[in-house]
Design a protein around this motif. Structure first.
Motif, PDB file in Angstrom:
ATOM      1  N   TYR A 107       0.825  -1.191   0.000  1.00  9.85           N
ATOM      2  CA  TYR A 107       0.000   0.000   0.000  1.00  9.85           C
ATOM      3  C   TYR A 107       0.874   1.262   0.000  1.00  9.85           C
ATOM      4  N   GLY A 108       1.811   1.245   0.954  1.00  8.56           N
ATOM      5  CA  GLY A 108       2.692   2.417   1.085  1.00  8.56           C
ATOM      6  C   GLY A 108       3.522   2.637  -0.167  1.00  8.56           C
ATOM      7  N   SER A 109       4.094   1.542  -0.708  1.00  9.57           N
ATOM      8  CA  SER A 109       4.935   1.688  -1.890  1.00  9.57           C
ATOM      9  C   SER A 109       4.120   2.199  -3.060  1.00  9.57           C
ATOM     10  N   GLU A 143       1.314   3.833  -3.028  1.00  7.52           N
ATOM     11  CA  GLU A 143       0.884   5.216  -2.806  1.00  7.52           C
ATOM     12  C   GLU A 143       2.011   6.212  -3.057  1.00  7.52           C
ATOM     13  N   PHE A 197       9.788   2.732   1.986  1.00  5.24           N
ATOM     14  CA  PHE A 197       8.897   3.798   1.465  1.00  5.24           C
ATOM     15  C   PHE A 197       8.665   4.910   2.472  1.00  5.24           C
ATOM     16  N   PHE A 218      -1.310   1.790   6.588  1.00  4.61           N
ATOM     17  CA  PHE A 218      -1.652   3.228   6.632  1.00  4.61           C
ATOM     18  C   PHE A 218      -1.330   3.894   5.281  1.00  4.61           C
ATOM     19  N   VAL A 264       0.244   6.836   3.142  1.00  2.00           N
ATOM     20  CA  VAL A 264       1.411   7.705   3.289  1.00  2.00           C
ATOM     21  C   VAL A 264       0.978   9.087   3.774  1.00  2.00           C
TER      22      VAL A 264
END
Lengths: 920, 233
Positions: free
Chosen positions: A708-710, A712, B18, B105, B107
């Motif tokens: 998800y983080g990557s 995004e 990230f 979560f 970013v």
């Protein structure tokens, strides 16, 4: 009270004892009297001895006086002869005056020679023969010295005169003026006159006096005329050699008797006066006194003896007789009377006897009367007693019936007891009880009970039982008492069997309670008209009691059964139960609850309050119980309530759900109960569930977050990412996507295993070869670790699904790597187990190890060892679970051997291909 | 101007990667660590202005790391939690974290929270004052950022200090949850009452003699909290 005590003798003395006591003073009196008499006798003896002595002295004095007189007389004449010098006439005159006492006087001196005697009262010239005889006599009896020197006249011993007569001579020397001896005056004593003064003595009867001269020749002895017998007397005089005076006892051969003599010597003359007397005569008064004394003492003794006997016969014996008669009176024998054989009994005692006899007569009379009355009374008492015994028996039967319930709750037992009581009460031959309307709570009761006291054949008994039962049934049906006095002669409808039987009379009484007839009792007897009103009413009482008992028994058994059922339900509940009354006192605690709090079942019986029961708890038991909260809600609202409690004992905590409920009967609140359910397992499952959930969510979220983080980040418009960064993001997305997929696959596999939908593709494969391949791959993947494969001996072909076993290896080796970062050698062992036809594979690391309590659980799904160190190691907790599923699906086993800090050894087994011969 | 330093701690390399990239893009210098011990070492080495801390860490978990840092520093800490339930979050706040972000979560959310926390810290720094507030034996020295109770210094985090100061300025007045949350944490935290609850709890631990029976900070059930000007005899 005190007075009578004072009158009592401390010790009872018998009359003989009193006699003995009285003897003592008598003996003392006798003793004193004896002493007095003895003293008297001694005094008498002394008195007698003294009298004897006085007699002697008196004779002595008389002889002395007489002799002195003669000597003086002769002396005077002699002096005058000397002075006158032969003036013979004058001398003769003088001599005449002194003639008294002398038989003859003779003067023979230079001056004159003449003699004077009764034949020659005027004196005469003595013949030369006479002179010569006189000279001879003087020379024989007197020494020359005496004649020359003596001034006073001398006394001769007893000497024979010219006439051969024993005579005493007195001699006075006649001297010249110059004093020289010139002749003598010789006087011959007139012995008869001299003896006259001696013979008058009569101190004792038969006493006599002996006079002895200085040569102890007997001058005078009253009995001895001639000296021929004198020697008979002489032995007694031996004593005189030693003593001049004294007393002497001796035997007198002369008189042939015992004599006692007292003697004394006359001084100057040396004569001895000897007064002897027969001893008896001397002591006659003494003997008289002794005899009299003895007589007195004997008299006294006999008097005492007589008095004693008199006392014994006339007082003591009658009293003893009275006593023995009185004794027999006291024993109720009034037939004895008191009679005394002598008339010397004192009046008082004989009066007493008379009264005694009268009393006995009266008593005998009244006793006879009493006995006569008594027998009448006795009869009445016996009758009354019989009545009472009957009543008592009845009561006993009633009591037995009533109390039989307390011993047993089985109706059969009760009936048996009642039977026995009825039989012993009525003493009848046969009793029968029939029951009806019994309910199931009376425990398989027989409809009819019989009991026999007579020994009939069995068939006969059956016939009679059948016949008598008809009366029983009649009594039940009509609910009335049937009494038949004589079965042989009655108008009632009597079965034939009884018409001619031994049974003659019977009574049937129904057993009832309130308006229900429960049955009937019939008692029979072989005696006609055996049962009177009394017996019937007694049987009625027994029956009504029996009715109550039977009814109560039914009710009791009903309640008891319900109670037991209820108790069984409560006790078999898998929940603890506590019931308190409205005041908070314990009503009931079931065994399970006690077990929960580690208490004995006895405790709650003793401790009625919860608080005191709490104090009984083992101090190791930690109880958290929301007692007050629950109680508050009860007291206020009386509604159901829930709470949680925990009990910690020996470090093990168990959790309980408490359900409180009010206990109501109708609308009445009587207390509250708690149901306590063990929810430890549920709690554990809960904890496990949340742990599983968090593990799974963590395992899912982590890759998801990265993806998800990557993603995004890539999408961010405000940041310019370098191509490398972009590449990294994409790689991360792909990597974690794969991880997610694997995870999902694992979960799916697990679900399949659990659902049993797990299909294997099993083939015989070379396990060692495959293991080598996997080990090589791991070695490449984890170059820091050293993987060592050891295949022991000849390993046969193994039946397994290659893909799945690879999965197993992957899981075990990944775990080994994960949990042994500090010991990077990992061993893989393959060993054949020919006995079991299995192959065992071991994966051995030297890592953290697993605690014993976790060794079972690690194979459960989502279980992760709850340890700080292992917590930091990532894992889904499904690997081992799947591994286990796979191995077991193969027919093998998987287990772990480990200790904390000592590394772990995971083993699993797989079946081998069946051998050739087995195939055939 | 010197860039603020952010210490990012996570054992998942992809996450670390990230987060780092995005923070760097937001103008931070980045220090990073993958284990608890490494995190403590990095903290000492870099003296970061903010710490992003994962709870699940090898060797020493994030909560422990947070507690250790709190003993020496008030640096803002944001926890990253993977377990979805509130318990984790409360544990984190209790350990002394200023905020938390649950996995997964966005970013944007992480950055927003970082900013919010930084802003709260900056607010303190931006309002230097020499004033002292006295409530009974409680003295709040606004200039020194120091709180003494009964003569003893109490160590408060910036959030706790801000909360106490805010309430002390309105002593003896009931302050609703929403007002407090908005004022201290920011508008976006309006409904996060557990933040408030945890902080009040921690404050009470630090200033009340008997935290179970508070003297200063009293609860107005269902409404909010009030600080009382306790009269001293």
């Amino acid at each position: 009270m005190k007075g009578t005590e004072g009158l009592k003798l401390k010790k009872g003395y018998s009359l003989t004892e009193y006699g003995k006591l009285l003897a003592l003073p008598v003996i003392i009196a006798f003793l004193l009297f004896g002493i007095y008499l003895g003293k008297n006798i001694l005094e008498k003896k002394q008195e007698l001895d003294l009298a004897h002595n006085y007699a002697v002295l008196y004779q002595v004095s008389k002889v002395e006086a007489y002799m002195q007189e003669r000597i003086q007389a002769l002396n005077i004449i002699g002096e005058q002869v000397s002075e006158l010098k032969a003036s013979s006439r004058c001398i003769i005159e003088k001599m005449k005056t002194a003639e008294d006492g002398f038989e003859e006087l003779l003067v023979n001196c230079e001056y004159a020679q003449f003699r004077l005697n009764k034949d020659f009262p005027e004196g005469a010239e003595p013949s030369p023969e006479l002179i010569e005889a006189a000279d001879q006599l003087v020379a024989n009896n007197f020494s020359q010295d005496e004649l020359v020197n003596s001034r006073m006249p001398l006394v001769s011993p007893l000497t024979l005169d010219t006439n051969e007569k024993e005579k005493i001579f007195l001699l006075k020397s006649i001297r010249k003026d110059d004093g020289t001896y010139c002749g003598y005056l010789l006087g011959a004593l007139n012995m008869e006159q001299f003896f006259g003064i001696l013979g008058t003595n009569d101190v004792f009867p038969s006493s006599y006096t002996i006079l002895l001269d200085n040569k102890h020749q007997i001058i005078y002895h009253p009995q001895i005329e001639r000296d021929s017998s004198a020697e008979l007397v002489l032995p007694a005089f031996k004593v005189l050699k030693n003593k001049t005076e004294g007393t002497q006892d001796y035997h007198s051969p002369l008189f042939k008797r015992e004599e006692t003599a007292s003697f004394s010597t006359i001084e100057g003359l040396n004569w001895v006066v000897w007064i002897a007397a027969p001893r008896f005569a001397i002591y006659a008064p003494l003997y008289r006194k002794i005899v009299f004394s003895l007589f007195l003492m004997l008299m006294g003794f006999f008097l005492a003896l007589y008095l004693r006997n008199h006392f014994l016969h006339n007082i003591a014996l009658p009293l003893a007789q009275l006593n023995s008669t009185g004794e027999s009176f006291s024993k109720g024998d009034f037939s004895h009377r008191v009679y005394f054989p002598t008339r010397n009994v004192p009046t008082e005692i004989s009066n007493l006897a008379t009264h005694f006899n009268n009393l006995a007569e009266n008593l005998e009379a009244s006793d006879t009367l009493l006995k006569e009355q008594g027998s009448d009374l006795e009869k009445r008492v016996i009758e009354r007693t019989k009545e009472l015994v009957m009543k008592k028996k009845e009561t006993a039967v009633l009591y037995a019936v009533a109390s039989s319930v307390s011993n047993t709750y089985k109706l059969n037992d009760v009936l048996n007891r009642v039977f026995n009581e009825i039989m012993s009460l009525f003493k009848v031959e046969f009793t029968i009880i029939s029951l009806q309307n019994t309910n199931k709570y009376l425990h398989n009761v027989n409809k009819t009970h019989t009991i026999w006291r007579v020994n009939y054949p069995q068939t006969e008994k059956l016939i009679y039982t059948d016949a008598v039962t008809r009366f029983n049934e009649q009594a039940i049906a009509d609910n009335r008492i049937i009494s038949i006095g004589d079965l042989h002669k009655t108008d009632e409808n009597v079965p034939l069997a009884l018409r001619w039987s031994d049974i003659r009379s019977l009574v049937s009484v129904p057993i009832g309670y309130q308006n229900t007839v429960l049955g009937a009792v019939t008692i029979t007897s072989c005696t006609p008209h055996r049962f009177g009103k009394q017996e019937i009413s007694m049987l009625q009482a027994v029956c009504s009691q029996l009715g109550v008992v039977i009814t109560n028994l039914g009710l009791f058994n009903l309640i008891n059964e319900e109670h037991h059922t209820l108790l069984a339900i409560i006790n078999s509940m898998n929940e603890g139960l506590l019931v308190l009354d409205a005041e908070g006192k314990i009503l009931y605690i079931n065994p399970l609850l006690l077990k929960m709090v580690h208490l004995d079942s006895t405790h709650w019986q003793e401790e009625k309050s919860l608080q005191s029961l709490k104090e009984k708890l083992n101090p190791e038991v930690k109880l958290e119980f929301p007692y007050e909260e629950l109680q508050d809600s009860f007291l206020q609202q009386k509604v159901f309530e829930y709470g949680e409690a925990s009990i910690t004992y020996k470090k093990e905590t168990r959790y309980y759900l408490i359900q409180g409920f009010p206990v109501m009967t109708g609308d009445n609140f009587i207390g509250y109960g708690y149901l306590v359910r063990d929810i430890t397992r549920e709690k554990e499952i809960d904890i496990l569930k949340s742990s599983i959930l968090s593990t799974v969510s963590h395992e899912l979220r982590s890759p998801l977050t990265a993806i998800y983080g990557s993603a995004e980040s890539l999408m961010r418009k405000d940041v310019e990412w370098t191509p490398e960064e972009q590449q990294e993001f994409i790689e991360a997305i792909v990597e974690d996507s794969i991880r997610l997929r694997e995870l999902i696959d694992n979960i799916m596999d697990m679900s399949k295993i659990e659902a049993g939908a797990f299909v294997l593709d099993i083939n015989p494969n070379d396990l060692v070869k495959m293991t080598e391949r996997i080990v090589e791959r791991f070695q490449n993947r984890y170059p820091d670790y050293r993987f060592v494969l050891k295949a022991a001996g000849d390993i046969p072909l193994v039946l397994f699904d290659e893909h799945r076993i690879e999965q197993v290896y992957n899981n075990l080796l990944e775990n080994a790597v994960k949990y042994s970062s500090n010991a990077p050698e990992i061993k893989i062992e393959i060993r054949s187990l020919p006995d079991q036809n299995m192959v065992r594979v071991g994966v051995i690391d030297g890592g953290l190890g697993i605690a014993p309590q976790d060794q079972e659980a690690i194979f459960e799904r989502f279980y992760r060892v709850n340890d700080v160190r292992s917590k930091q190691i990532k894992g889904s907790g499904v690997g081992l679970s799947i591994t286990k599923g796979i191995v077991e699906k193969h027919g093998g086993e998987i287990w772990v051997e480990s200790e904390l800090g000592q590394g772990s050894r995971f083993y699993f087994t797989l079946p081998c291909e069946k051998k050739e011969e087995e195939k055939k | 101007m010197k860039k603020p330093v952010a210490l990012v701690v996570d054992d998942e390399s992809n996450i670390l990667r990230f987060v780092r990239a995005n923070l760097r893009a937001s103008g931070y210098d980045i220090a990073s660590a993958t284990t608890g011990t490494e995190a403590l070492a990095q903290f000492e080495a870099t003296n970061p202005d903010i710490i992003i801390l994962d709870i699940m860490l090898p060797e020493m978990d994030g909560l422990e790391v947070c507690r250790r840092i709190r003993q020496v520093s008030d640096v803002p800490i944001i926890m990253i939690t993977a377990k979805g339930d509130m318990q984790d979050a409360v544990e984190g706040l209790n350990a002394g974290a200023d905020d938390y972000v649950p996995k997964p979560f966005a970013v944007e959310e992480l950055l927003a929270r970082v900013n919010a926390v930084m802003r709260r810290t900056k607010n303190n720094l931006a309002q230097p004052s020499t004033d002292k507030i006295k409530l009974g034996n409680l003295i709040i020295d606004l200039g020194q950022r120091q709180v003494t109770i009964n003569g003893q210094t109490a160590h408060l985090t910036p959030t706790e200090f801000k909360l106490l100061t805010y309430m002390a300025n309105k002593a003896d007045k009931v302050l609703p949850h929403e007002e407090l949350l908005e004022a201290i944490w920011g508008k976006e935290y309006r409904d996060c009452t557990h933040y408030l609850r945890v902080s009040i709890g921690r404050l009470r631990q630090k200033i009340e003699t008997d935290p179970g029976n508070p003297e200063y900070i009293v609860t107005c059930s269902g409404v909010g909290y009030m600080i009382r000007n306790v009269k001293v005899n």
